[in-house]
Design an enzyme around this catalytic site. Structure first.
Site, PDB file in Angstrom:
ATOM      1  N   MET A  92      33.976  60.168  29.987  1.00 42.20           N
ATOM      2  CA  MET A  92      34.890  61.264  30.318  1.00 42.20           C
ATOM      3  C   MET A  92      34.316  62.571  29.788  1.00 42.20           C
ATOM      4  SD  MET A  92      38.586  59.408  29.884  1.00 42.20           S
ATOM      5  CE  MET A  92      38.204  58.820  28.230  1.00 42.20           C
ATOM      6  N   ARG A 135      34.033   9.860  35.342  1.00 47.19           N
ATOM      7  CA  ARG A 135      34.733  10.095  36.603  1.00 47.19           C
ATOM      8  C   ARG A 135      34.107   9.239  37.699  1.00 47.19           C
ATOM      9  NH1 ARG A 135      34.510  15.991  39.230  1.00 47.19           N
ATOM     10  NH2 ARG A 135      32.420  15.258  39.806  1.00 47.19           N
ATOM     11  N   ARG A 147      37.802  67.760  23.902  1.00 48.95           N
ATOM     12  CA  ARG A 147      37.128  66.476  24.060  1.00 48.95           C
ATOM     13  C   ARG A 147      38.134  65.393  24.439  1.00 48.95           C
ATOM     14  NH1 ARG A 147      32.050  66.509  21.186  1.00 48.95           N
ATOM     15  NH2 ARG A 147      31.830  68.320  19.838  1.00 48.95           N
ATOM     16  N   ARG A 186      29.787  12.791  35.430  1.00 46.93           N
ATOM     17  CA  ARG A 186      29.845  12.729  36.894  1.00 46.93           C
ATOM     18  C   ARG A 186      28.960  11.579  37.390  1.00 46.93           C
ATOM     19  NH1 ARG A 186      28.588  17.848  35.220  1.00 46.93           N
ATOM     20  NH2 ARG A 186      30.086  19.529  35.595  1.00 46.93           N
ATOM     21  N   GLY A 214      30.726  58.632  26.746  1.00 46.85           N
ATOM     22  CA  GLY A 214      30.112  59.393  27.824  1.00 46.85           C
ATOM     23  C   GLY A 214      30.792  59.269  29.169  1.00 46.85           C
ATOM     24  N   ARG A 246      34.602  56.104  14.121  1.00 50.55           N
ATOM     25  CA  ARG A 246      35.197  54.965  14.821  1.00 50.55           C
ATOM     26  C   ARG A 246      34.491  53.712  14.333  1.00 50.55           C
ATOM     27  NH1 ARG A 246      32.730  57.107  20.500  1.00 50.55           N
ATOM     28  NH2 ARG A 246      30.557  56.990  19.938  1.00 50.55           N
ATOM     29  N   SER A 257      42.942  15.290  33.047  1.00 50.94           N
ATOM     30  CA  SER A 257      41.845  16.237  32.851  1.00 50.94           C
ATOM     31  C   SER A 257      41.905  17.226  34.004  1.00 50.94           C
ATOM     32  CB  SER A 257      40.493  15.519  32.845  1.00 50.94           C
ATOM     33  OG  SER A 257      39.440  16.456  32.698  1.00 50.94           O
ATOM     34  N   GLU A 313      43.512  18.352  40.049  1.00 51.79           N
ATOM     35  CA  GLU A 313      42.697  19.375  40.705  1.00 51.79           C
ATOM     36  C   GLU A 313      43.276  19.811  42.044  1.00 51.79           C
ATOM     37  OE1 GLU A 313      38.803  17.651  41.496  1.00 51.79           O
ATOM     38  OE2 GLU A 313      39.687  15.664  41.234  1.00 51.79           O
ATOM     39  N   CYS A 331      37.996  20.152  32.282  1.00 52.87           N
ATOM     40  CA  CYS A 331      36.558  19.877  32.406  1.00 52.87           C
ATOM     41  C   CYS A 331      35.890  20.762  33.441  1.00 52.87           C
ATOM     42  CB  CYS A 331      36.314  18.412  32.733  1.00 52.87           C
ATOM     43  SG  CYS A 331      37.058  17.872  34.295  1.00 52.87           S
ATOM     44  N   TYR A 367      41.840  19.300  24.502  1.00 52.80           N
ATOM     45  CA  TYR A 367      40.407  19.561  24.421  1.00 52.80           C
ATOM     46  C   TYR A 367      39.951  20.395  25.609  1.00 52.80           C
ATOM     47  CZ  TYR A 367      39.658  15.889  27.942  1.00 52.80           C
ATOM     48  OH  TYR A 367      39.677  15.152  29.081  1.00 52.80           O
ATOM     49  N   LYS A 406      39.659  58.579  19.095  1.00 56.49           N
ATOM     50  CA  LYS A 406      39.062  59.748  18.449  1.00 56.49           C
ATOM     51  C   LYS A 406      40.114  60.534  17.680  1.00 56.49           C
ATOM     52  CE  LYS A 406      35.834  61.686  20.686  1.00 56.49           C
ATOM     53  NZ  LYS A 406      35.042  62.399  21.710  1.00 56.49           N
ATOM     54  N   HIS A 461      22.945  57.919  24.928  1.00 52.60           N
ATOM     55  CA  HIS A 461      23.865  57.300  25.877  1.00 52.60           C
ATOM     56  C   HIS A 461      23.348  55.926  26.312  1.00 52.60           C
ATOM     57  CE1 HIS A 461      25.214  56.451  30.050  1.00 52.60           C
ATOM     58  NE2 HIS A 461      26.375  56.882  29.597  1.00 52.60           N
ATOM     59  N   GLY A 480      40.669  19.642  36.542  1.00 52.14           N
ATOM     60  CA  GLY A 480      39.444  20.085  37.214  1.00 52.14           C
ATOM     61  C   GLY A 480      39.688  21.474  37.774  1.00 52.14           C
ATOM     62  N   THR A 481      39.509  22.485  36.941  1.00 52.35           N
ATOM     63  CA  THR A 481      39.939  23.837  37.314  1.00 52.35           C
ATOM     64  C   THR A 481      39.060  24.478  38.378  1.00 52.35           C
ATOM     65  OG1 THR A 481      38.759  24.688  35.367  1.00 52.35           O
ATOM     66  CG2 THR A 481      41.140  24.321  35.162  1.00 52.35           C
ATOM     67  N   ASN A 482      37.859  23.940  38.622  1.00 52.14           N
ATOM     68  CA  ASN A 482      37.059  24.463  39.730  1.00 52.14           C
ATOM     69  C   ASN A 482      37.768  24.192  41.054  1.00 52.14           C
ATOM     70  OD1 ASN A 482      35.199  25.100  37.782  1.00 52.14           O
ATOM     71  ND2 ASN A 482      33.769  23.479  38.324  1.00 52.14           N
ATOM     72  N   ASP A 483      38.083  22.917  41.291  1.00 57.05           N
ATOM     73  CA  ASP A 483      38.772  22.565  42.531  1.00 57.05           C
ATOM     74  C   ASP A 483      40.203  23.087  42.534  1.00 57.05           C
ATOM     75  OD1 ASP A 483      36.827  21.427  44.044  1.00 57.05           O
ATOM     76  OD2 ASP A 483      37.351  19.350  43.605  1.00 57.05           O
TER      77      ASP A 483
END
Length: 894
Positions: free
Chosen positions: A105, A629, A94, A574, A103, A338, A777, A758, A845, A865, A25, A454, A779-782
Site C-alpha cells: 500500500m 484398503r 503511511r 492401497r 510495500g 513490528r 476412514s 468418501e 487418509c 488420527y 504500524k 522489498h 477419503g477426503t479426496n473423493d
C-alpha cells in the site's frame, strides 16, 4: 494530550492490543510511545474510517474535524505549523494494516511542502539541496500515488537530468538541478492530470489519506492478501507522523534493524544502514546500504542507543523485532517496530532459543512455528562441487535452492509457469508491482538491495529463494539478458540455479540434495542448532497432541521410512499399487477369464504375491496398526489404453488374439465416468473371489507374522461404501475368510473391518453404516470430488485458476479441506457414527491429512488420527501438537 475520539488516536492513546483498530504500524508506534522510546509524534486514523470510505466512497463526516484537532495538537507539541513558509512542519502519511503487507500500500512523505515552504525548509535546515530534494520526493510520490501519474514519467525525467550530467547517482544532482526537476515534475503533473499540484498543505494531507485508504484495493494489495490469506474486509489504518530526515548530511541516515538475524535466527543485531538517505531508499534498494555494524563507527552514540532500544523491544515483545529508524543530525528516532518476518529456519531457531532463555514457555515456542515452515526446511539444497563456478554473488536474502529459466518481468514469469516451466525472476530491484511474478517464480534475483529490500522481505515471507544485491550483474531488461563481470551473457530462457543460503547463482541446473532437517528426521542425526530446534519442537508437539499421525504407504520401504519419520501406523495401504508392473498380466488374466475356473486360477496366482506384500508391510510396522484398503479403482485402469490398443490392432498385419481379447474387455468395461462406476465395494461384490483372495492374503500374512513372533495389527477397509447393505455383504465375506484362515492356522486373527467415508451419502447415513463398521476412514479426496461434483484432474487444469482469481476458492479444496461443505459432512458422520458405536475409531487418509490448516479442523472434529504421505509425517506431528494448544475439540472428553 489526549481527547475523546472515534476515528483518530494520538500515539499516546493507543497500545499494542489495538492492532485491529490502529493497524500493526499504529499499534507499534503507540506501544513504543508508551515505552518512552524516541518516536516522532503523530496520530493514527483508524481502520474503521477506512472501511467506511471503501464502502461509501466518502470518509466519515466527523473525520475531518478529528484530524484537524489532532493536527492542531501536533503543531502545538512541535512548535511549528503544517506547511508554514518559515520552518514548516512536515508530516508523512503511511498505511498500516492489521497484518503486515510490506510495500503493498501507499506512503507519501514530506506533506506540507509547496513553492513557498520549500524556501523556509532550506533556510531552517541550512541545506538548500536537501529542501529541493524533499520537494522533489513529495511531487513524485503525490503525483503517482494521489494523482495517478505514471511513475515512469518521473523516473524518465530524473534519468534525463543524470544523463545530461553524465552521472548515475541521485546525490550528484545539486540544488539547482533539483529545483529544475521540481518545475519539470509540476509540468508533468499538470499535463497528465489537467490540474496543478495542490499548494494547500491541508489539501495535500486529506487527499493523501484518501489515497492510502484507496490503496487497500489496489491490484497488488489484493494479490498479496489472497496469497497470504488476509481477509478482504479489514481495511488499513493511516498514520500521520512528524517527518524526521536522514538525508541531512553525513551525520544523518536511515536504516532497518533486526534484534536477531531474520534469515538464520542467530542472536545479535542485524540490519542495514544508509548514510545521508531517507527510509524509502533502503527499502527500495536503489542504493546499496552498509551493514548496521558500520553505524558504530559512523555514530557510536546513536549505535549504542539503538542497541538499548532493540533490547527493550525484544524483551517487551518476547520475539524478533523489526525496527525502522532514522538518525537526524545525530538524534536517533525510532519510526516503526513490528514482530519481524523471518525465514523458516529462523522461526524454529528463535522460538527454541527464546524458550531456552526463559522468555517464552514450551507451549508458546511450539505455537510460533508451523507445518508450512517445516515443509520449507525439508526442501533440497544444491550439491555444489568445487568445479562449479558461480555466475555471481549477492546477499543471501532468503535461503533454499531453486532451479529455473531466467525471466525479466512478472508477466513472463506468470506465463512460463502456466506453461509448466520453473522460473527465476531477475530484476534490478523489485517493486510491489512484481508480486505476481514473485509468487509464480521459484526464485528472485536482484542486482540492488539487501536483506531489508522489498525483494528480500516479500520473498522471505513467501518462502521463496532470493538473492539480492548482486551488483556485479549488468541487467538489461529491454534486451532480456544480463551480463556477468566475466562477460558471460545469460538470456531469457537460459537455466540458472539460485542458492539463497549462500547468495550465489550458477549456470545450468545443479543437482539437489536433501535438507539437513529431512536427513535428521529420517536418521535421527542431529547436525546443528536448526535440527536441534526442529527436534525440540516435534518432541513437545508429540507430548501434547491428541491426534495420532499415520502414513499412507504401500510398500515395506515406504512403511519403514514413515516409521522413521514418526508414523504411528499406516492409515492407508492401497492394494491396487501392488497389481502394477510385472503383475499386470495376472490382473489381465483375471479380467479376461471366460469362466469361474480361469478366474480362480488367476486369483490363486495373485494370492501369494499379495500375502508377501502384506507380510513385509506388517513387519515394517510391527506393533502398529496397518489399514489395508481392498481394491478400489475400476479394472480398466489395469488394461491398456483403449485408443492405443485399437491403433495397435489396426496397424498389425496379423493382430494378436490376446490384444483382441483385451480390446473386447476394455470396450465391455468402458464407462463414461468410471470414477463413479464399477469400483470399490461394487467391484468386490461384482467379481467373485476378489474380496476372498485379498482378505485371505491379509489373514495369512497376519498368521505368518504371529508364527514368527510378530505383533501384527492389520485392519481391513472396504472402499466406496454408500449403503450399509454393501458393507454388510462385504464384511460377511471377509469374516468368513478370516474364520477359515484362523481355523487352518490355529491363530486368533483379530482384524477390525471398517470402511472409507468418501461419498456424501455415506456421510449422511453414517449412523446406519457405523452399526456394521469398526472404524471410519475419511477419503477426503473423493469426498471433495463427489461433494463439489467435479473431477480433480480436469478441474485443476481448467477453471481452478479462474476460481482462485475470482475468490470462489481461497485455496484449492484439494489442498486445504473445504470446512463449510466437506468438513460439515465429516462432522455429521463422526457425530452420527459415534452415537451408534461409541468405540468407533475415525481418521482421515486423503491428502488433507498432511495439510496444516486441515489438521486443525480434524482435531476440532474429534478424529482419532490423520494419515498422510511419509514426508509429511513431521509436518502432521507438529500441527497436531499446535492444534491441541490452540483449538477446542469436540472430543476432549473421549
Amino acid at each position: 494530550m489526549s481527547f475523546p475520539t472515534t476515528y483518530v488516536y494520538e500515539f499516546a492513546d493507543g497500545n499494542r492490543e489495538m492492532t485491529g483498530l490502529l493497524g500493526g504500524k499504529g499499534a507499534g508506534l503507540a506501544e513504543m510511545t508508551r515505552l518512552g522510546l524516541p518516536v516522532p509524534p503523530g496520530f493514527t486514523v483508524t481502520t474503521e474510517a477506512c472501511r467506511i470510505y471503501l464502502e461509501t466512497g466518502q470518509e466519515p463526516p466527523e473525520l475531518g474535524v478529528e484530524v484537524a484537532r489532532a493536527l492542531a495538537g501536533l503543531e502545538r507539541a512541535m512548535g511549528r505549523d503544517l506547511g508554514r513558509p518559515d520552518d514548516p512542519l512536515l508530516v508523512s502519511v503511511r498505511s498500516g494494516a492489521r497484518f503486515s503487507m510490506p510495500g503493498m500500500m501507499e506512503t507519501i512523505l514530506d506533506i506540507g511542502l509547496n513553492d513557498a515552504s520549500v524556501a523556509g525548509l532550506a533556510k531552517a535546515s541550512g541545506q538548500e539541496r536537501f529542501a529541493w530534494d524533499s520537494y522533489r520526493r513529495l511531487l513524485q510520490m503525490f503525483g503517482h500515488t494521489v494523482m495517478g501519474v505514471d511513475g515512469a514519467l518521473f523516473e524518465q525525467a530524473i534519468g534525463a537530468h543524470k544523463a545530461a550530467l553524465s552521472v548515475t547517482d541521485d546525490h550528484a544532482l545539486d540544488a539547482a538541478e533539483l529545483a529544475a526537476l521540481v518545475e519539470e515534475f509540476q509540468t508533468v503533473i499538470r499535463r497528465e492530470t489537467g490540474e496543478d499540484f495542490p499548494q494547500d498543505p491541508f489539501e495535500q494531507l486529506y487527499r493523501a489519506v484518501r489515497a492510502v485508504f484507496a490503496s487497500w484495493n489496489s491490484e497488488r494489495a489484493r494479490v498479496y492478501r489472497h496469497r497470504e490469506h488476509i481477509p478482504e474486509d479489514l481495511g488499513t489504518a493511516v498514520n500521520i507522523q512528524t517527518m524526521v530526515f536522514g538525508n541531512l548530511g553525513p551525520d544523518s541516515g536511515t536504516g532497518v534493524a533486526f534484534t536477531r538475524d531474520p534469515a538464520t535466527g542467530e542472536r545479535g543485531v542485524y540490519g542495514d544502514y544508509l548514510p545521508d538517505a531517507q527510509g524509502e531508499d533502503v527499502v527500495a534498494g536503489v542504493r546499496d546500504a552498509v551493514p548496521l555494524a558500520e553505524l558504530k563507527n559512523l555514530d557510536p552514540r546513536a549505535y549504542a542507543e539503538l542497541g538499548d532500544h532493540l533490547r527493550t523491544l525484544e524483551a517487551h515483545y518476547r520475539d524478533l523485532c523489526d525496527v525502522e529508524f532514522t538518525v537526524e543530525r545525530g538524534k536517533l528516532w525510532i519510526l516503526q517496530t513490528r514482530v519481524g518476518k523471518r525465514t523458516a529456519e529462523a522461526s524454529f531457531r528463535i522460538a527454541h532459543d527464546l524458550r531456552d532463555e526463559g522468555a517464552i514457555t514450551a507451549d508458546e515456542s511450539l505455537d510460533r512455528v508451523g507445518g508450512t515452515e517445516l515443509t520449507r526446511l525439508m526442501f533440497p539444497t544444491f550439491a555444489t562441487r568445487t568445479a562449479d563456478v558461480p555466475l555471481t554473488h549477492g546477499v543471501p536474502a532468503s535461503p533454499g535452492a531453486a532451479v529455473g529459466v531466467v525471466v525479466f518481468d512478472s508477466e513472463a514469469a506468470v506465463r512460463r509457469v502456466a506453461d509448466g516451466q520453473h522460473t527465476v525472476l531477475v530484476r534490478r530491484e523489485t517493486t510491489p508491482d512484481d508480486l505476481p511474478g514473485m509468487i509464480a517464480a521459484q526464485a528472485v534475483l536482484t542486482s540492488r538491495g539487501g536483506k531489508t529490500s522489498h525483494a528480500a522481505v516479500v520473498a522471505r515471507g513467501m518462502g521463496k529463494v532470493c538473492v539480492c544485491g548482486a551488483d556485479a550483474l549488468a541487467i538489461d531488461p529491454a534486451a532480456r539478458q544480463f551480463t556477468t563481470p566475466a562477460g558471460v551473457v545469460v538470456r531469457e530462457g537460459d537455466t540458472v540455479s539460485v542458492d539463497g543460503t549462500a547468495g550465489t547463482v550458477y549456470p545450468g541446473a545443479l543437482p539437489l540434495t536433501p535438507s539437513e532437517v529431512g536427513r535428521c528426521l529420517e536418521t535421527g542425526e542431529d547436525t546443528g542448532p536448526l535440527t536441534e530446534a526442529v527436534l525440540s519442537a516435534l518432541v513437545h508437539a508429540d507430548s501434547v497432541r491428541r491426534l495420532e499421525v499415520r502414513a499412507n504407504a504401500d510398500t515395506p520401504e515406504d512403511a519403514a521410512r514413515a516409521r522413521r519419520l514418526g508414523a504411528q501406523g499406516i492409515g492407508l495401504c492401497r492394494t491396487e499399487h501392488m497389481f502394477l508392473g510385472e503383475r499386470r498380466s495376472l490382473v489381465e488374466a483375471m479380467i479376461l477369464a471366460r469362466d469361474d475356473g480361469a478366474r480362480e486360477q488367476a486369483l490363486a496366482a495373485l494370492l501369494p504375491l499379495q500375502r508377501e506384500d502384506f507380510t513385509g508391510i506388517l513387519t515394517a510396522m510391527d506393533g502398529l496398526p496397518v489399514t489395508i484398503r481392498l481394491l478400489d479403482p475400476p479394472l480398466h485402469e489395469f488394461l491398456p489404453d483403449r485408443t492405443e490398443l485399437a491403433v495397435r490392432i489396426a496397424r498389425a498385419p496379423h493382430p494378436d488374439a490376446h490384444d483382441r481379447d483385451l480390446l473386447r474387455a476394455v470396450e465391455r468395461m468402458h464407462e463414461e465416468n468410471p470414477m463413479l462406476g464399477l469400483r470399490g465395494v461394487r467391484l468386490g461384490l461384482a467379481v467373485p473371489g476378489l474380496v476372498t483372495m485379498q482378505v485371505r492374503a491379509v489373514a495369512e500374512a497376519v498368521a505368518q507374522r504371529l508364527r514368527d513372533g510378530g505383533r501384527p495389527r492389520a485392519e481391513i477397509m472396504i472402499p466406496l461404501v454408500g449403503a450399509v447393505e454393501e458393507l454388510r455383504l462385504a464384511r460377511a465375506e471377509a469374516e468368513r475368510v478370516l474364520a477359515e484362515v484362523a481355523e487352518e492356522t490355529g491363530r486368533n486373527l483379530d482384524c477390525p473391518i471398517g470402511t472409507m467415508i468418501e461419498l456424501p451419502r455415506a456421510a449422511l447415513t453414517a449412523g446406519r453404516i457405523a452399526a456394521a463398521a469398526d472404524f471410519f476412514s475419511f477419503g477426503t479426496n473423493d469426498l471433495t470430488q463427489t461433494t463439489w461434483g467435479l473431477s480433480r484432474d480436469d478441474a485443476e487444469a481448467s477453471f481452478f485458476p479462474l476460481y482462485l482469481e475470482k475468490g470462489v476458492f481461497a485455496t484449492s479444496p484439494f489442498e486445504t479441506l473445504d470446512q463449510e461443505g466437506v468438513g460439515r459432512l465429516v462432522e455429521l458422520a463422526v457425530e452420527a457414527g459415534r452415537a451408534v458405536n461409541s468405540r468407533l475409531e475415525t481418521g482421515v487418509c486423503g491428502e488433507h491429512g498432511g495439510d496444516p490448516e486441515s489438521i486443525h479442523f480434524f482435531h476440532r472434529a474429534g478424529l482419532d488420527y490423520v494419515s498422510c504421505s511419509p514426508l509429511r509425517i513431521p509436518v502432521a506431528r507438529l500441527e497436531a501438537g499446535r492444534a491441541a494448544l490452540t483449538d477446542v475439540t469436540t472430543s476432549d472428553s473421549r
